[in-house]
Design an enzyme around this catalytic site. Structure first.
Site, PDB file in Angstrom:
ATOM      1  N   GLY A 154       1.052  -1.206  -0.057  1.00  0.00           N
ATOM      2  CA  GLY A 154      -0.056   0.088  -0.354  1.00  0.00           C
ATOM      3  C   GLY A 154       0.631   1.002  -0.034  1.00  0.00           C
ATOM      4  N   ASN A 184      11.121  -9.139  14.998  1.00  0.00           N
ATOM      5  CA  ASN A 184      11.624 -10.704  13.576  1.00  0.00           C
ATOM      6  C   ASN A 184      12.578 -10.363  12.615  1.00  0.00           C
ATOM      7  OD1 ASN A 184      11.634 -12.372  11.583  1.00  0.00           O
ATOM      8  ND2 ASN A 184       9.153 -13.313  11.954  1.00  0.00           N
ATOM      9  N   PRO A 185      13.871 -10.184  12.992  1.00  0.00           N
ATOM     10  CA  PRO A 185      14.733 -10.296  11.961  1.00  0.00           C
ATOM     11  C   PRO A 185      14.559 -10.035  10.656  1.00  0.00           C
ATOM     12  CG  PRO A 185      15.704 -11.385  14.332  1.00  0.00           C
ATOM     13  CD  PRO A 185      14.243 -11.670  14.032  1.00  0.00           C
ATOM     14  N   THR A 231      11.043 -10.509   8.985  1.00  0.00           N
ATOM     15  CA  THR A 231      10.339  -9.588   8.241  1.00  0.00           C
ATOM     16  C   THR A 231      11.145  -8.350   8.156  1.00  0.00           C
ATOM     17  OG1 THR A 231       9.609  -9.515  10.436  1.00  0.00           O
ATOM     18  CG2 THR A 231       8.616 -11.399   7.826  1.00  0.00           C
ATOM     19  N   LYS A 254      10.000  -0.373  17.562  1.00  0.00           N
ATOM     20  CA  LYS A 254       9.904   1.429  17.086  1.00  0.00           C
ATOM     21  C   LYS A 254       9.473   0.493  16.481  1.00  0.00           C
ATOM     22  CE  LYS A 254      12.855   4.469  19.725  1.00  0.00           C
ATOM     23  NZ  LYS A 254      14.374   5.188  19.485  1.00  0.00           N
ATOM     24  N   GLY A 255       8.659   2.383  15.589  1.00  0.00           N
ATOM     25  CA  GLY A 255       8.453   0.991  13.759  1.00  0.00           C
ATOM     26  C   GLY A 255       9.719   0.617  12.640  1.00  0.00           C
ATOM     27  N   GLU A 272       8.941   2.232   7.990  1.00  0.00           N
ATOM     28  CA  GLU A 272       8.893   3.543   6.775  1.00  0.00           C
ATOM     29  C   GLU A 272      10.652   4.196   7.129  1.00  0.00           C
ATOM     30  OE1 GLU A 272       5.097   6.350   6.601  1.00  0.00           O
ATOM     31  OE2 GLU A 272       5.101   4.724   8.198  1.00  0.00           O
TER      32      GLU A 272
END
Ligand code: MOS
Length: 696
Positions: A234, A588-589, A591, A658-659, A662
């Site tokens: 997306g 998860n290293p 992904t 953390k995210g 992006e």
């Protein structure tokens, strides 16, 4: 939360739906085919501004297989929308070229497409204005920029500080419009029945689509169900519903048939969003040691006439580097163009291209290594807010990257390293992305046979969300992952925030942990016996998130690039890319690495290739497919590596994460542009780095 050492979080669990995807069992929106299906094909405006006078519906209905042709003149009325883009076929006005002006419904896709191409729309065209420029009389200061930041900020006396600075960089950078282009184009299947509306939709957020569409059709949210178990990317363009979702629902309502609508790749360039072009002026003042005394960052951007979308381009400049005097501004102009939307790290991506290019220019002006310059301007607290950072490991990323990349001993002189036909150079830039977390709900259920089911209306857009939620649930429940089933991608599941803002794992993970903890408590009280019929518990994280302690929460990273530029043609090749990130605990290293290198590849793509070109005469972006809109392919990325530094941050969420969705794209384009300067001595301030800009 559980204090035992996590078994699954931190491990490389394979994607739990991997087998379904490689065997074709995983179903995407367009693959749902309710009984009695019909096909909808939209008709797009061929003028950029004007009035729709008439559509010859009778002529369309003569085509074989055609069931209906709907336009403003015969469309059902919708409730008013917050986002005027979604008021589809509700006005006779055309706001941009490519806007939907009608839809044709037919028995087959072929019939619908042929009939749609034949539709004659009569317009009263008006002169259009599609050019973004810094002296546009329509420029204004929006009330705030996305999602809710102040439009402008100022501290100290930046003009006086610039006038007094020993060293000044004053440069203007531009980034073009860019289109998201996920692998799976947008698609919606809409079916009405006595209970309301079901949408099979390719979306980043089923709950948001449900609420938005329900409101347009004047129904309670419970009367809309949105199903989206698998989504093929997306990158922001599926973050909120676009007009085709409403068009599909409207066409289905009008015809009394379930309707399938796929947005074609060509149509996507007008109707599913894009990144606004930007013009950015950056001024940096520094003393002779490279300590910043002033930072001024001004951005100019566009939106459409029907919706304000104000990208937060200069917001990262508010927290990156220390300086006593600072100013950031955003100015917007409403043009006869399609409405921009989120595109991977909106704000940070173009904003950090400008800031991190300017830092490189300052390092050269000061005779300082660009890493040392950044170290000297590291703030103790978040510069404009004064808040402490929950954790900030930018310098650790820069240092670890320098070590891995082989930065030590780099000769800063530009344009002197020749390898065959290529001039070779290296560059560095910082990366950052805020840590967001949104309220979500989840439920967890135990069965007597030892199996667990966790439910949440989260979305896996290819990131691995389903897999990491399985890891998080299994650890909390202290159960083997094989016994934990995570159900997502359906708005009938507990309401969740969208897969956007790099906040999925943090937002949904918190809700999953709390629901699993509540279930364990319940089981404890029962003496661990699970009764027939099972036990279920649920959680809502609204209060936990509302009352969390205030911190400046951001992820950081360092991007390194090595490029070769052909001395005759100007062809630029990225020889090596290295990203080192500090993003809390990596759940998860496997992904995570895909997320980072995916983002970095998009950054390379932005640096060298991606550019939507406005056709001023017709008032539309010229590129409408991958022949004209170029994106990086595997062959463009010969060597790419993503690593991370250990970061133990207790102020985030139960996972300590953390995210990571992006941050990979942020800073990459600047690192490449800085490397191109090091290779050639040519400073490219306008993306993409095209041959004609290097050899011109
Ligand atoms: Mo992202 S651009 O917030 O989907």
């Amino acid at each position: 939360m559980t204090t035992t050492t996590p078994a699954y979080v931190g491990s490389e669990l394979n994607r739990v739906e991997g087998l379904d995807k490689v065997t074709g069992r995983a179903r995407y929106a367009f693959e749902y085919s309710p009984q009695d299906l019909a096909y909808a094909v939209p008709v797009q405006a061929t003028v950029a501004r004007g009035e729709i006078l008439a559509v010859d519906v009778d002529a369309v209905l003569k085509h074989p297989g055609v069931i209906a042709a709907v336009w403003y003149g015969n469309a059902p009325r919708l409730a008013p929308a917050d986002n005027a883009e979604l008021s589809v076929l509700q006005s006779s006005r055309v706001a941009y070229r490519g806007q939907y002006v009608a839809v044709v419904v037919a028995e087959t896709l072929q019939d619908a497409r042929e009939a749609a191409e034949s539709v004659r729309v009569e317009y009263a065209a008006e002169p259009h204005d599609v050019g973004l420029r810094t002296d546009h009389p329509g420029l204004y200061r929006p009330d705030h920029v996305n999602p809710n930041f102040p439009t402008d900020t100022e501290q100290g006396e930046p003009d006086a500080a610039l006038a007094a600075a020993q060293i000044v960089v004053d440069a203007t950078y531009t980034t073009p419009a860019e289109h998201n282009n996920p692998m799976e184009p947008h698609a919606t299947v809409a079916a009405w029945d006595d209970d309301g509306l079901t949408l099979y939709d390719s979306t980043q957020g089923a709950s948001l689509v449900r609420d938005t569409v329900a409101s347009l059709f004047g129904m309670p949210p419970g009367n809309v169900r949105v199903v989206s178990p698998h989504v093929g990317g997306g990158f922001g363009s599926k973050g909120a519903p676009h007009p085709h979702v409403v068009l599909a629902a409207l066409a289905a309502k009008q015809t009394g048939r379930p309707v399938k609508l796929a947005v074609t790749r060509q149509q996507m360039f007008a109707v599913t969003g894009y990144r606004t072009p930007t013009i950015q002026r950056v001024r940096l003042g520094a003393d002779a040691d490279g300590r910043l005394t002033a930072i001024v960052h001004e951005a100019f951007e566009q939106s459409s006439t029907i919706r304000e979308f104000a990208e937060q381009t200069t917001v990262p400049t508010r927290m990156m580097y220390a300086a006593p005097a600072r100013r950031t501004t955003h100015r917007l102009v409403r043009l006869d163009v399609p409405t921009p939307t989120w595109m991977r790290a909106p704000g940070e991506t173009p904003g950090m291209f400008a800031l991190e290019s300017a830092l490189d220019e300052l390092a050269i002006a000061c005779g300082l290594d660009p890493i040392e310059l950044r170290v000297r301007n590291e703030p103790d607290v978040e510069p404009e807010s004064g808040l402490p950072f929950s954790s900030r490991n930018l310098i650790a990323c820069l240092r670890e990257g320098a070590r891995r990349f082989g930065w030590a001993g780099r000769d800063p002189a530009p344009g002197i390293r020749r390898e065959g036909r290529m001039l070779v150079g290296t560059g560095v830039a910082s990366s950052t992305y805020p840590v967001y977390r949104s309220p979500s709900r989840a439920s967890a259920r135990a069965e007597p046979d030892g199996r667990f089911t966790v439910r949440i209306a989260a979305t896996d857009i290819g990131t691995g969300a389903r897999t990491v939620l399985t890891q998080i649930a299994a650890d909390t429940l202290r159960a083997p992952a094989e016994r934990v089933r995570v159900e997502i991608g359906d708005s009938t599941l507990p309401t969740a925030s969208l897969a956007g803002g790099s906040m999925g794992t943090a937002s949904w993970g918190t809700a999953v942990v709390r629901a699993c903890e509540a279930l364990l408590d319940d089981l404890d009280r029962r003496g661990a016996e699970v009764p027939d019929g099972g036990v279920e518990a649920s959680a809502d994280t609204s209060e936990e998130i509302r009352t969390q302690q205030r911190f400046a929460r951001h992820a950081f990273g360092a991007q390194f690039a090595e490029v070769g530029v052909d001395v005759d043609t100007g062809e630029t090749r990225v020889l090596r890319l290295l990203g080192v990130f500090a993003a809390g605990r990596i759940v998860n290293p496997k992904t995570a690495r895909s997320q980072f290198i995916g983002g970095m590849t998009m950054g390379l793509s932005m640096a060298l290739l991606e550019e939507s070109v406005m056709d001023r005469e017709f008032g539309d972006y010229l590129n409408h497919d991958f022949a004209q809109y170029h994106v990086a392919s595997c062959a463009d990325v010969p060597a790419i590596e993503a690593l991370w530094v250990e970061e133990d941050d207790p102020h985030l969420n139960p996972m300590g994460s953390k995210g990571i969705g992006e941050i990979g794209i942020v800073g990459t384009a600047a690192a490449i542009a800085n490397a191109v300067h090091h290779a050639t001595g040519v400073r490219i301030r306008d993306l993409p780095i095209r041959l004609d800009r290097l050899v011109g």
